[in-house]
Design a protein around this motif. Structure first.
Motif, PDB file in Angstrom:
ATOM      1  N   ALA A 198     -29.652 -25.481  77.320  1.00 48.30           N
ATOM      2  CA  ALA A 198     -28.633 -26.523  77.184  1.00 48.30           C
ATOM      3  C   ALA A 198     -27.822 -26.679  78.463  1.00 48.30           C
ATOM      4  O   ALA A 198     -27.572 -27.810  78.927  1.00 48.30           O
ATOM      5  CB  ALA A 198     -27.708 -26.194  76.015  1.00 48.30           C
ATOM      6  N   GLY A 234     -24.608 -24.903  73.263  1.00 42.41           N
ATOM      7  CA  GLY A 234     -26.030 -24.675  73.000  1.00 42.41           C
ATOM      8  C   GLY A 234     -26.257 -23.411  72.193  1.00 42.41           C
ATOM      9  O   GLY A 234     -27.099 -23.388  71.278  1.00 42.41           O
ATOM     10  N   ILE A 269     -32.693 -28.606  73.302  1.00 45.30           N
ATOM     11  CA  ILE A 269     -33.144 -27.381  72.640  1.00 45.30           C
ATOM     12  C   ILE A 269     -34.084 -27.706  71.490  1.00 45.30           C
ATOM     13  O   ILE A 269     -35.055 -26.978  71.230  1.00 45.30           O
ATOM     14  CB  ILE A 269     -31.933 -26.584  72.103  1.00 45.30           C
ATOM     15  CG1 ILE A 269     -31.011 -26.176  73.250  1.00 45.30           C
ATOM     16  CG2 ILE A 269     -32.394 -25.361  71.320  1.00 45.30           C
ATOM     17  CD1 ILE A 269     -29.727 -25.516  72.777  1.00 45.30           C
ATOM     18  N   ALA A 320     -22.977 -29.753  67.387  1.00 43.06           N
ATOM     19  CA  ALA A 320     -22.924 -29.668  68.846  1.00 43.06           C
ATOM     20  C   ALA A 320     -22.179 -30.858  69.436  1.00 43.06           C
ATOM     21  O   ALA A 320     -21.384 -30.711  70.374  1.00 43.06           O
ATOM     22  CB  ALA A 320     -24.341 -29.604  69.409  1.00 43.06           C
ATOM     23  N   THR A 356     -27.773 -30.077  74.940  1.00 51.50           N
ATOM     24  CA  THR A 356     -27.953 -29.361  73.676  1.00 51.50           C
ATOM     25  C   THR A 356     -29.093 -29.946  72.865  1.00 51.50           C
ATOM     26  O   THR A 356     -29.861 -29.211  72.229  1.00 51.50           O
ATOM     27  CB  THR A 356     -26.646 -29.395  72.859  1.00 51.50           C
ATOM     28  OG1 THR A 356     -25.574 -28.891  73.657  1.00 51.50           O
ATOM     29  CG2 THR A 356     -26.783 -28.550  71.608  1.00 51.50           C
ATOM     30  N   TYR A 409     -27.928 -23.458  68.331  1.00 47.58           N
ATOM     31  CA  TYR A 409     -29.128 -22.703  67.957  1.00 47.58           C
ATOM     32  C   TYR A 409     -28.818 -21.681  66.865  1.00 47.58           C
ATOM     33  O   TYR A 409     -29.594 -21.510  65.922  1.00 47.58           O
ATOM     34  CB  TYR A 409     -29.709 -21.998  69.177  1.00 47.58           C
ATOM     35  CG  TYR A 409     -31.000 -21.282  68.879  1.00 47.58           C
ATOM     36  CD1 TYR A 409     -32.202 -21.986  68.800  1.00 47.58           C
ATOM     37  CD2 TYR A 409     -31.026 -19.907  68.656  1.00 47.58           C
ATOM     38  CE1 TYR A 409     -33.386 -21.339  68.506  1.00 47.58           C
ATOM     39  CE2 TYR A 409     -32.217 -19.252  68.375  1.00 47.58           C
ATOM     40  CZ  TYR A 409     -33.389 -19.977  68.293  1.00 47.58           C
ATOM     41  OH  TYR A 409     -34.554 -19.324  67.993  1.00 47.58           O
ATOM     42  N   ALA A 457     -21.719 -26.483  77.917  1.00 48.01           N
ATOM     43  CA  ALA A 457     -23.042 -26.599  77.304  1.00 48.01           C
ATOM     44  C   ALA A 457     -23.611 -25.219  76.970  1.00 48.01           C
ATOM     45  O   ALA A 457     -24.345 -25.074  75.986  1.00 48.01           O
ATOM     46  CB  ALA A 457     -23.993 -27.343  78.240  1.00 48.01           C
TER      47      ALA A 457
END
Length: 261
Positions: free
Chosen positions: A131, A152, A206, A180, A203, A156, A148
């Motif tokens: 990210a 990120g 991902i 996010a 993000t 996740y 980020a």
């Protein structure tokens, strides 16, 4: 009368194909692996039809008195674990070039199937780096890199948390990207130098279904049209979920009077 050896070979080949399919392998690779395993056991007649949701295999020795055996295996849930695919490729080469017995081969497959993925902290770090570096690629500043990194990691982790409740991947992507986007907007409103756009885009990267898109194209090129269509539709729906998750939050933020950074 059922030939016990043929049955063992069929179960072994199906198990290898199942592991590959569940971890993101291309259909043609799954079919080729199953064929090689069966041929190595002197099964002259092998017919395979694989899709992302099921594998159908029929085989026999080709004798007049042989009864063909057919096995249907449903595939539930597809993740991406290239390590397991690599191990199955190595296993199939070893099985076809050595005197490895079917029983020993089944033990190896079980060991591969039970291989644990990378530790959660390492995967969180990987997601955060993806990210943050993508935010720089899309025009972010050093402060966006830091934001980020945190966003990120959160996205996740939230996706993995939702996965524990057997929530499908599309809903997980929607909720994770929505969260996010919200964090990116909050950060951009609190930090003057931060911009929400590169953070959100970084993000989203991902969860972009790159493997599904690549496999869809490769399946098309190898002639597996049904599988290619299925994977392409999967990738399209995931992309819609990503865009919708971020888009809904952006719209709600503007409606309730949030100030974009």
């Amino acid at each position: 009368m059922v030939n016990i050896f043929q049955k063992k070979v069929l179960i072994l080949a199906i198990y290898a194909g199942e592991i590959m399919m569940k971890n993101g392998a291309e259909v043609y690779r799954v079919e080729d692996t199953i064929t090689r395993i069966c041929k190595a056991c002197r099964m002259d007649h092998v017919e395979i039809f694989a899709t992302p949701t099921g594998i159908f295999v029929s085989l026999d020795n080709g004798g007049e008195d042989d009864d063909p055996l057919t096995y249907v295996k449903r595939i539930d849930g597809i993740e991406t674990d290239l390590n397991k695919i690599s191990k199955i490729n190595h296993f199939s080469r070893e099985f076809t070039t050595t005197d490895l017995s079917v029983d020993d081969a089944m033990k190896q497959l079980k060991e591969i199937d039970e291989t644990k993925p990378y530790p959660i902290p390492l995967r969180l770090l990987g997601a955060a780096l993806v990210a943050s570096f993508f935010s720089l690629i899309f025009g972010g500043a050093p402060v966006d890199f830091c934001v980020a990194f945190v966003v990120g990691m959160f996205a996740y982790a939230f996706s993995r948390f939702l996965g524990k409740f057997d929530i499908n991947f599309f809903v997980r992507c929607f909720c994770s990207c929505a969260g996010a986007a919200f964090l990116a907007l909050v950060a951009s409103s609190w930090i003057d130098a931060a911009a929400y756009q590169p953070v959100i885009i970084g993000t989203l990267m991902i969860f972009v279904p790159g493997v599904a898109i690549t496999n869809a194209i490769r399946d098309f090129l190898s002639g597996s049209m049904l599988s290619g269509i299925c994977r392409m539709m999967e990738a399209f729906l995931i992309a819609v979920a990503l865009a919708a998750g971020a888009g809904v939050v952006l719209k709600l933020w503007s409606v309730i009077g949030g100030v974009f950074g």
